[in-house]
Write a protein that holds these residues in place. Structure first.
Motif, PDB file in Angstrom:
ATOM      1  N   ILE A 192      66.443   4.541  14.685  1.00 34.46           N
ATOM      2  CA  ILE A 192      66.194   5.720  13.848  1.00 34.46           C
ATOM      3  C   ILE A 192      67.255   6.786  14.080  1.00 34.46           C
ATOM      4  CG2 ILE A 192      64.590   7.636  13.471  1.00 34.46           C
ATOM      5  CD1 ILE A 192      62.330   5.591  14.124  1.00 34.46           C
ATOM      6  N   ILE A 200      54.602  12.478  17.891  1.00 37.59           N
ATOM      7  CA  ILE A 200      55.391  13.261  18.836  1.00 37.59           C
ATOM      8  C   ILE A 200      56.170  14.333  18.088  1.00 37.59           C
ATOM      9  CG2 ILE A 200      57.359  13.164  20.418  1.00 37.59           C
ATOM     10  CD1 ILE A 200      56.340  10.381  21.254  1.00 37.59           C
ATOM     11  N   GLY A 201      56.707  13.975  16.921  1.00 31.50           N
ATOM     12  CA  GLY A 201      57.500  14.921  16.133  1.00 31.50           C
ATOM     13  C   GLY A 201      56.632  16.008  15.554  1.00 31.50           C
ATOM     14  N   ASP A 228      63.307   1.054  18.593  1.00 30.79           N
ATOM     15  CA  ASP A 228      63.092   1.676  17.285  1.00 30.79           C
ATOM     16  C   ASP A 228      63.605   3.105  17.257  1.00 30.79           C
ATOM     17  OD1 ASP A 228      61.953  -0.653  16.412  1.00 30.79           O
ATOM     18  OD2 ASP A 228      59.891   0.033  16.676  1.00 30.79           O
ATOM     19  N   LEU A 229      63.434   3.836  18.347  1.00 29.88           N
ATOM     20  CA  LEU A 229      63.957   5.205  18.412  1.00 29.88           C
ATOM     21  C   LEU A 229      65.475   5.211  18.297  1.00 29.88           C
ATOM     22  CD1 LEU A 229      63.601   8.254  18.879  1.00 29.88           C
ATOM     23  CD2 LEU A 229      63.782   7.776  21.321  1.00 29.88           C
ATOM     24  N   ILE A 250      53.604   6.606  16.387  1.00 28.35           N
ATOM     25  CA  ILE A 250      53.749   7.280  17.682  1.00 28.35           C
ATOM     26  C   ILE A 250      54.854   8.328  17.596  1.00 28.35           C
ATOM     27  CG2 ILE A 250      54.457   6.977  20.080  1.00 28.35           C
ATOM     28  CD1 ILE A 250      53.045   4.237  19.971  1.00 28.35           C
ATOM     29  N   TRP A 251      56.006   7.969  17.040  1.00 26.21           N
ATOM     30  CA  TRP A 251      57.119   8.925  16.932  1.00 26.21           C
ATOM     31  C   TRP A 251      56.772  10.050  15.964  1.00 26.21           C
ATOM     32  CZ3 TRP A 251      59.890   9.161  20.856  1.00 26.21           C
ATOM     33  CH2 TRP A 251      60.347   8.036  21.523  1.00 26.21           C
ATOM     34  N   LEU A 292      59.531   0.305  21.472  1.00 24.50           N
ATOM     35  CA  LEU A 292      59.440   1.720  21.114  1.00 24.50           C
ATOM     36  C   LEU A 292      60.788   2.410  21.264  1.00 24.50           C
ATOM     37  CD1 LEU A 292      57.330   3.893  20.294  1.00 24.50           C
ATOM     38  CD2 LEU A 292      57.164   4.457  22.709  1.00 24.50           C
ATOM     39  N   ILE A 293      61.501   2.123  22.347  1.00 22.83           N
ATOM     40  CA  ILE A 293      62.818   2.718  22.585  1.00 22.83           C
ATOM     41  C   ILE A 293      63.850   2.121  21.628  1.00 22.83           C
ATOM     42  CG2 ILE A 293      64.618   3.098  24.309  1.00 22.83           C
ATOM     43  CD1 ILE A 293      61.990   4.618  24.825  1.00 22.83           C
ATOM     44  N   ASN A 298      54.797   1.960  16.111  1.00 25.06           N
ATOM     45  CA  ASN A 298      55.819   2.774  16.779  1.00 25.06           C
ATOM     46  C   ASN A 298      56.205   3.977  15.913  1.00 25.06           C
ATOM     47  OD1 ASN A 298      55.857   1.023  18.908  1.00 25.06           O
ATOM     48  ND2 ASN A 298      57.707  -0.036  18.253  1.00 25.06           N
ATOM     49  N   ILE A 299      56.255   3.780  14.617  1.00 25.35           N
ATOM     50  CA  ILE A 299      56.570   4.886  13.713  1.00 25.35           C
ATOM     51  C   ILE A 299      55.495   5.961  13.820  1.00 25.35           C
ATOM     52  CG2 ILE A 299      56.806   5.547  11.290  1.00 25.35           C
ATOM     53  CD1 ILE A 299      59.151   4.025  11.938  1.00 25.35           C
TER      54      ILE A 299
END
Length: 66
Positions: free
Chosen positions: A14, A65-66, A10-11, A61-62, A7-8, A58-59
């Protein structure tokens, strides 16, 4: 970077690509939103020019959050 959770990882991928497209689009005097859209396309699983995200979940999840 194998010790980082996916997850981190991928962040980071991005954010780095979004930062690079921001610099390029500012230099070209184009809207930054277009750069962010391009970064999203390049990081996504459909185009394999750059390293892509490892998990589609993961996308999501982000995006939540966004």
């Amino acid at each position: 970077m194998n010790h980082l959770p996916p997850l981190i990882h991928d962040l980071g991928l991005i954010l780095i690509l979004a930062g690079l497209t921001t610099l390029i689009f500012k230099k070209l005097r184009q809207p930054l939103v277009l750069g962010y859209l391009l970064a999203g396309l390049l990081v996504g699983p459909n185009i394999n020019l750059f390293p892509t995200v490892t998990d589609i979940g993961n996308i999501r999840i982000w995006a939540d959050i966004g």
